[in-house]
Design a protein around this motif. Structure first.
Motif, PDB file in Angstrom:
ATOM      1  N   SER A 175      -2.036  13.401  13.954  1.00  0.00           N
ATOM      2  CA  SER A 175      -1.391  13.985  15.131  1.00  0.00           C
ATOM      3  C   SER A 175      -0.841  15.369  14.842  1.00  0.00           C
ATOM      4  CB  SER A 175      -0.234  13.089  15.592  1.00  0.00           C
ATOM      5  OG  SER A 175       0.469  13.738  16.634  1.00  0.00           O
TER       6      SER A 175
ATOM      7  N   ASN B 211       4.441   9.190  17.177  1.00  0.00           N
ATOM      8  CA  ASN B 211       4.176   7.755  17.066  1.00  0.00           C
ATOM      9  C   ASN B 211       3.221   7.416  15.925  1.00  0.00           C
ATOM     10  OD1 ASN B 211       5.831   7.044  19.284  1.00  0.00           O
ATOM     11  ND2 ASN B 211       4.270   7.877  20.657  1.00  0.00           N
ATOM     12  N   THR B 212       2.219   8.250  15.732  1.00  0.00           N
ATOM     13  CA  THR B 212       1.258   7.996  14.646  1.00  0.00           C
ATOM     14  C   THR B 212       1.982   8.013  13.304  1.00  0.00           C
ATOM     15  OG1 THR B 212      -0.357   9.196  15.988  1.00  0.00           O
ATOM     16  CG2 THR B 212      -0.985   8.684  13.732  1.00  0.00           C
TER      17      THR B 212
ATOM     18  N   VAL C  16      -4.653   8.748  20.443  1.00  0.00           N
ATOM     19  CA  VAL C  16      -5.866   8.855  21.255  1.00  0.00           C
ATOM     20  C   VAL C  16      -5.780  10.146  22.058  1.00  0.00           C
ATOM     21  CG1 VAL C  16      -7.189   7.838  23.142  1.00  0.00           C
ATOM     22  CG2 VAL C  16      -6.111   6.355  21.432  1.00  0.00           C
TER      23      VAL C  16
ATOM     24  N   SER D 223      -1.939   4.777  27.078  1.00  0.00           N
ATOM     25  CA  SER D 223      -2.468   3.621  27.798  1.00  0.00           C
ATOM     26  C   SER D 223      -3.695   3.034  27.103  1.00  0.00           C
ATOM     27  CB  SER D 223      -2.772   3.978  29.257  1.00  0.00           C
ATOM     28  OG  SER D 223      -3.594   5.114  29.340  1.00  0.00           O
TER      29      SER D 223
ATOM     30  N   ALA E   7       2.067   3.534  23.030  1.00  0.00           N
ATOM     31  CA  ALA E   7       3.300   4.306  23.176  1.00  0.00           C
ATOM     32  C   ALA E   7       2.911   5.704  23.615  1.00  0.00           C
ATOM     33  CB  ALA E   7       4.054   4.374  21.846  1.00  0.00           C
TER      34      ALA E   7
HETATM   35  C1  LIG Z   1      -4.493  16.171  24.675  1.00  0.00           C
HETATM   36  C2  LIG Z   1      -4.011  14.745  24.834  1.00  0.00           C
HETATM   37  C3  LIG Z   1      -4.929  13.777  25.208  1.00  0.00           C
HETATM   38  C4  LIG Z   1      -4.516  12.451  25.378  1.00  0.00           C
HETATM   39  N1  LIG Z   1      -5.448  11.512  25.743  1.00  0.00           N
HETATM   40  C5  LIG Z   1      -5.069  10.234  25.934  1.00  0.00           C
HETATM   41  C6  LIG Z   1      -6.025   9.247  26.330  1.00  0.00           C
HETATM   42  O1  LIG Z   1      -7.215   9.497  26.463  1.00  0.00           O
HETATM   43  N2  LIG Z   1      -5.568   7.990  26.567  1.00  0.00           N
HETATM   44  C7  LIG Z   1      -4.248   7.647  26.420  1.00  0.00           C
HETATM   45  O2  LIG Z   1      -3.904   6.510  26.658  1.00  0.00           O
HETATM   46  N3  LIG Z   1      -3.325   8.556  25.995  1.00  0.00           N
HETATM   47  C8  LIG Z   1      -3.701   9.830  25.735  1.00  0.00           C
HETATM   48  N4  LIG Z   1      -2.775  10.755  25.286  1.00  0.00           N
HETATM   49  C9  LIG Z   1      -1.408  10.313  24.948  1.00  0.00           C
HETATM   50  C10 LIG Z   1      -1.198  10.106  23.427  1.00  0.00           C
HETATM   51  O3  LIG Z   1      -2.225   9.316  22.853  1.00  0.00           O
HETATM   52  C11 LIG Z   1       0.166   9.430  23.174  1.00  0.00           C
HETATM   53  O4  LIG Z   1       1.206  10.221  23.700  1.00  0.00           O
HETATM   54  C12 LIG Z   1       0.445   9.132  21.709  1.00  0.00           C
HETATM   55  O5  LIG Z   1       1.584   8.329  21.595  1.00  0.00           O
HETATM   56  C13 LIG Z   1       0.678  10.407  20.901  1.00  0.00           C
HETATM   57  O6  LIG Z   1       0.882  10.083  19.547  1.00  0.00           O
HETATM   58  P1  LIG Z   1       1.743  11.040  18.572  1.00  0.00           P
HETATM   59  O7  LIG Z   1       3.186  10.893  19.006  1.00  0.00           O
HETATM   60  O8  LIG Z   1       1.506  10.528  17.220  1.00  0.00           O
HETATM   61  O9  LIG Z   1       1.237  12.423  18.756  1.00  0.00           O
HETATM   62  C14 LIG Z   1      -3.155  12.088  25.136  1.00  0.00           C
HETATM   63  C15 LIG Z   1      -2.249  13.084  24.721  1.00  0.00           C
HETATM   64  C16 LIG Z   1      -2.664  14.394  24.578  1.00  0.00           C
HETATM   65  C17 LIG Z   1      -1.670  15.443  24.132  1.00  0.00           C
END
Ligand SMILES: Cc1cc2nc3c(=O)[nH]c(=O)nc-3n(C[C@H](O)[C@H](O)[C@H](O)COP(=O)(O)O)c2cc1C
Length: 212
Positions: A10, A16-17, A88, A141, A175
């Motif tokens: 991330s 969260n990761t 994701v 999601s 999350a």
């Molecule tokens: C560019 C972008 C694309 C994302 N695409 C998806 C997605 O396809 N499906 C989903 O459920 N969440 C999606 N998210 C939400 C992230 O997966 C989610 O906020 C996650 O907890 C982030 O992890 P982190 O805190 O480690 O960065 C996306 C977020 C960003 C910034």
């Protein structure tokens, strides 16, 4: 003592990761592994330029691009197990992690020795061969399984030995907001499982390193 490296793909620090990868490493440590956390957040990771220098003897096993990736690959090479987590992004891994995967071509042709055709090795070196691997993914999601598969595919393609989870292919967390993974007790449990399994398999693959 086996060494397990946990990488967060991330770009968001303290996200969260990171929470989930660190939870997995904590569990691996409880099984007697030495652990190290690495994050792609704030790192310069350029995409592969397809120069193929990595296949030439002159590369000496190093990618021609000079950025923060070389240090991470050194940690991967030293590790007995690698845990990779990614949020994701559009149903797959982050661009930063995909860049790392593409650039890891050098880890398949990485000793800088040329056999076979001039300039191109016939037999890949597979510098990550027989390292244990596990995957973690978190989404607001959906898309975790597709993302876990991307990570496991890369690991298998690098000749690693991958672990699954009890009821999934890896740690599958839900999350969205920063810190939300701390509240997902089931996902934290899965992350611990990933850490324990990677440590267990790394120890089985390296019996000479078992100290605890
Ligand atoms: C560019 C972008 C694309 C994302 N695409 C998806 C997605 O396809 N499906 C989903 O459920 N969440 C999606 N998210 C939400 C992230 O997966 C989610 O906020 C996650 O907890 C982030 O992890 P982190 O805190 O480690 O960065 C996306 C977020 C960003 C910034």
């Amino acid at each position: 003592m086996v060494k397990i490296v946990g990488l967060s793909g991330s770009p968001r620090k303290d996200g969260n990761t990171e929470i989930l990868v660190k939870e997995a490493l904590k569990a691996a440590k409880s099984r007697g592994a030495e652990t190290e956390f690495v994050s792609l957040a704030g790192k310069e990771i350029q995409p592969c330029q397809a120069c193929y220098t990595c296949r030439l003897e002159e590369s000496k096993g190093e990618c021609a691009i000079e950025d923060d990736l070389a240090e991470i690959f050194e940690k991967f090479k030293e590790a007995d197990g690698i845990i990779i987590g990614s949020p994701v992004y559009f149903l797959t891994v982050t661009a930063q992690l995909k860049a790392l995967f593409d650039r890891s071509l050098v880890l398949r042709y990485g000793k800088g020795k040329v056999k076979g055709k001039p300039g191109i090795k016939r037999t890949p070196d597979f510098l990550l061969s027989n390292k244990a691997g596990g995957a973690i993914s978190v989404a607001g999601s959906t898309g975790q399984q597709l993302t876990i598969l991307e990570i496991l595919k890369w690991m298998v393609f690098q000749d690693m030995v991958v672990v699954g989870n009890e009821f999934d292919l890896g740690t599958n967390a839900r999350a969205g907001l920063k810190g939300g993974a701390r509240k997902d007790k089931a996902a934290l449990q899965q992350a611990r499982h990933t850490g324990l399994r990677v440590a267990e398999i790394a120890k089985r693959l390296n019996p000479g390193k078992i100290t605890g």
